[in-house]
Scaffold this motif. Sequence first.
Motif, PDB file in Angstrom:
ATOM      1  N   GLU A 192      27.310  13.824  16.418  1.00 28.78           N
ATOM      2  CA  GLU A 192      26.063  13.977  15.666  1.00 28.78           C
ATOM      3  C   GLU A 192      26.257  14.770  14.373  1.00 28.78           C
ATOM      4  O   GLU A 192      25.602  14.494  13.380  1.00 28.78           O
ATOM      5  N   THR A 193      27.131  15.768  14.398  1.00 28.47           N
ATOM      6  CA  THR A 193      27.315  16.628  13.221  1.00 28.47           C
ATOM      7  C   THR A 193      28.499  16.226  12.351  1.00 28.47           C
ATOM      8  O   THR A 193      28.600  16.674  11.212  1.00 28.47           O
ATOM      9  N   GLY A 194      29.403  15.428  12.916  1.00 29.79           N
ATOM     10  CA  GLY A 194      30.607  15.070  12.182  1.00 29.79           C
ATOM     11  C   GLY A 194      31.674  16.152  12.216  1.00 29.79           C
ATOM     12  O   GLY A 194      32.685  16.061  11.520  1.00 29.79           O
ATOM     13  N   LEU A 195      31.449  17.193  13.025  1.00 28.85           N
ATOM     14  CA  LEU A 195      32.432  18.278  13.152  1.00 28.85           C
ATOM     15  C   LEU A 195      33.393  17.977  14.294  1.00 28.85           C
ATOM     16  O   LEU A 195      32.956  17.553  15.363  1.00 28.85           O
ATOM     17  N   PRO A 196      34.675  18.211  14.099  1.00 32.25           N
ATOM     18  CA  PRO A 196      35.620  18.022  15.203  1.00 32.25           C
ATOM     19  C   PRO A 196      35.332  19.020  16.334  1.00 32.25           C
ATOM     20  O   PRO A 196      34.848  20.125  16.092  1.00 32.25           O
ATOM     21  N   GLN A 197      35.666  18.629  17.544  1.00 33.71           N
ATOM     22  CA  GLN A 197      35.415  19.481  18.703  1.00 33.71           C
ATOM     23  C   GLN A 197      36.149  20.814  18.598  1.00 33.71           C
ATOM     24  O   GLN A 197      35.625  21.854  19.003  1.00 33.71           O
ATOM     25  N   HIS A 198      37.363  20.799  18.050  1.00 30.21           N
ATOM     26  CA  HIS A 198      38.105  22.055  17.972  1.00 30.21           C
ATOM     27  C   HIS A 198      37.426  23.052  17.023  1.00 30.21           C
ATOM     28  O   HIS A 198      37.519  24.256  17.215  1.00 30.21           O
ATOM     29  N   ILE A 199      36.726  22.552  16.022  1.00 30.92           N
ATOM     30  CA  ILE A 199      35.985  23.436  15.119  1.00 30.92           C
ATOM     31  C   ILE A 199      34.816  24.071  15.867  1.00 30.92           C
ATOM     32  O   ILE A 199      34.558  25.269  15.732  1.00 30.92           O
ATOM     33  N   LEU A 200      34.116  23.290  16.671  1.00 33.40           N
ATOM     34  CA  LEU A 200      33.007  23.834  17.457  1.00 33.40           C
ATOM     35  C   LEU A 200      33.507  24.915  18.419  1.00 33.40           C
ATOM     36  O   LEU A 200      32.877  25.976  18.557  1.00 33.40           O
ATOM     37  N   ARG A 201      34.638  24.671  19.062  1.00 34.41           N
ATOM     38  CA  ARG A 201      35.205  25.679  19.971  1.00 34.41           C
ATOM     39  C   ARG A 201      35.635  26.922  19.192  1.00 34.41           C
ATOM     40  O   ARG A 201      35.439  28.050  19.652  1.00 34.41           O
ATOM     41  N   TYR A 202      36.200  26.733  18.004  1.00 35.62           N
ATOM     42  CA  TYR A 202      36.603  27.860  17.164  1.00 35.62           C
ATOM     43  C   TYR A 202      35.390  28.692  16.767  1.00 35.62           C
ATOM     44  O   TYR A 202      35.428  29.924  16.818  1.00 35.62           O
ATOM     45  N   TRP A 203      34.309  28.020  16.368  1.00 33.71           N
ATOM     46  CA  TRP A 203      33.111  28.742  15.976  1.00 33.71           C
ATOM     47  C   TRP A 203      32.563  29.587  17.122  1.00 33.71           C
ATOM     48  O   TRP A 203      32.003  30.651  16.889  1.00 33.71           O
ATOM     49  N   GLU A 204      32.732  29.133  18.357  1.00 34.83           N
ATOM     50  CA  GLU A 204      32.288  29.928  19.503  1.00 34.83           C
ATOM     51  C   GLU A 204      33.025  31.270  19.557  1.00 34.83           C
ATOM     52  O   GLU A 204      32.473  32.263  20.013  1.00 34.83           O
ATOM     53  N   THR A 205      34.277  31.296  19.084  1.00 37.30           N
ATOM     54  CA  THR A 205      35.043  32.546  19.086  1.00 37.30           C
ATOM     55  C   THR A 205      34.663  33.438  17.915  1.00 37.30           C
ATOM     56  O   THR A 205      34.902  34.635  17.953  1.00 37.30           O
ATOM     57  N   ARG A 206      34.099  32.879  16.864  1.00 38.76           N
ATOM     58  CA  ARG A 206      33.775  33.628  15.658  1.00 38.76           C
ATOM     59  C   ARG A 206      32.316  34.057  15.571  1.00 38.76           C
ATOM     60  O   ARG A 206      31.986  34.999  14.851  1.00 38.76           O
ATOM     61  N   PHE A 207      31.425  33.344  16.233  1.00 40.39           N
ATOM     62  CA  PHE A 207      29.994  33.627  16.149  1.00 40.39           C
ATOM     63  C   PHE A 207      29.455  33.913  17.546  1.00 40.39           C
ATOM     64  O   PHE A 207      29.239  32.994  18.334  1.00 40.39           O
ATOM     65  N   PRO A 208      29.243  35.185  17.877  1.00 43.59           N
ATOM     66  CA  PRO A 208      28.781  35.525  19.227  1.00 43.59           C
ATOM     67  C   PRO A 208      27.402  34.954  19.547  1.00 43.59           C
ATOM     68  O   PRO A 208      27.045  34.821  20.718  1.00 43.59           O
ATOM     69  N   GLN A 209      26.649  34.573  18.524  1.00 44.82           N
ATOM     70  CA  GLN A 209      25.338  33.978  18.746  1.00 44.82           C
ATOM     71  C   GLN A 209      25.446  32.561  19.327  1.00 44.82           C
ATOM     72  O   GLN A 209      24.507  32.060  19.931  1.00 44.82           O
ATOM     73  N   LEU A 210      26.583  31.927  19.139  1.00 45.65           N
ATOM     74  CA  LEU A 210      26.799  30.555  19.601  1.00 45.65           C
ATOM     75  C   LEU A 210      27.432  30.594  20.985  1.00 45.65           C
ATOM     76  O   LEU A 210      28.634  30.799  21.121  1.00 45.65           O
ATOM     77  N   ARG A 211      26.625  30.424  22.005  1.00 45.03           N
ATOM     78  CA  ARG A 211      27.082  30.486  23.394  1.00 45.03           C
ATOM     79  C   ARG A 211      26.510  29.329  24.201  1.00 45.03           C
ATOM     80  O   ARG A 211      25.488  29.475  24.867  1.00 45.03           O
ATOM     81  N   PRO A 212      27.147  28.169  24.142  1.00 45.80           N
ATOM     82  CA  PRO A 212      26.659  27.059  24.957  1.00 45.80           C
ATOM     83  C   PRO A 212      26.875  27.358  26.444  1.00 45.80           C
ATOM     84  O   PRO A 212      27.725  28.185  26.802  1.00 45.80           O
ATOM     85  N   LEU A 213      26.103  26.693  27.281  1.00 49.94           N
ATOM     86  CA  LEU A 213      26.313  26.821  28.725  1.00 49.94           C
ATOM     87  C   LEU A 213      27.663  26.220  29.062  1.00 49.94           C
ATOM     88  O   LEU A 213      28.056  25.210  28.485  1.00 49.94           O
ATOM     89  N   GLN A 214      28.366  26.825  29.994  1.00 47.02           N
ATOM     90  CA  GLN A 214      29.637  26.249  30.452  1.00 47.02           C
ATOM     91  C   GLN A 214      29.561  26.023  31.945  1.00 47.02           C
ATOM     92  O   GLN A 214      29.255  26.939  32.701  1.00 47.02           O
ATOM     93  N   ARG A 215      29.814  24.809  32.341  1.00 50.39           N
ATOM     94  CA  ARG A 215      29.774  24.440  33.750  1.00 50.39           C
ATOM     95  C   ARG A 215      31.192  24.260  34.273  1.00 50.39           C
ATOM     96  O   ARG A 215      32.161  24.607  33.617  1.00 50.39           O
TER      97      ARG A 215
END
Length: 118
Positions: free
Chosen positions: A23-46
């Motif tokens: 949907e965003t055109g961002l690679p998955q590894h970038i999304l995972r990287y952003w999770e390490t850089r932005f503490p506000q970004l915390r998706p649920l993990q199952r």
Amino acid sequence: MALAGVPEKAEGAFRTIGELSRETGLPQHILRYWETRFPQLRPLQRAGNRRYYRPNDIALVIRIQTLLDQEGYTIRGVQKLLATEGKRGTKPDLATLRAVRDSLALGLAEDEASIPGV
């Protein structure tokens, strides 16, 4: 944008990292990287560390993407901006609280005046 044979999800539905990536055109590894850089970004993990992004996570990803790609912020700049907003958002100033209180008091007084016999 729905893929062939895959129904489109509702607006408020959770998204997997693959869906958000498409949907965003961002690679998955970038999304995972952003999770390490932005503490506000915390998706649920199952189970199996499968990520599920809530609507507010999706909005944050889009905001981060806009700040980085269109407004010229650096990762550090976005971190500072989000941290500052978080501090402001959690503790409103006294003047704002008083203005809200006065507005509510005025509304209550007007409501009482409009009710006969009160």
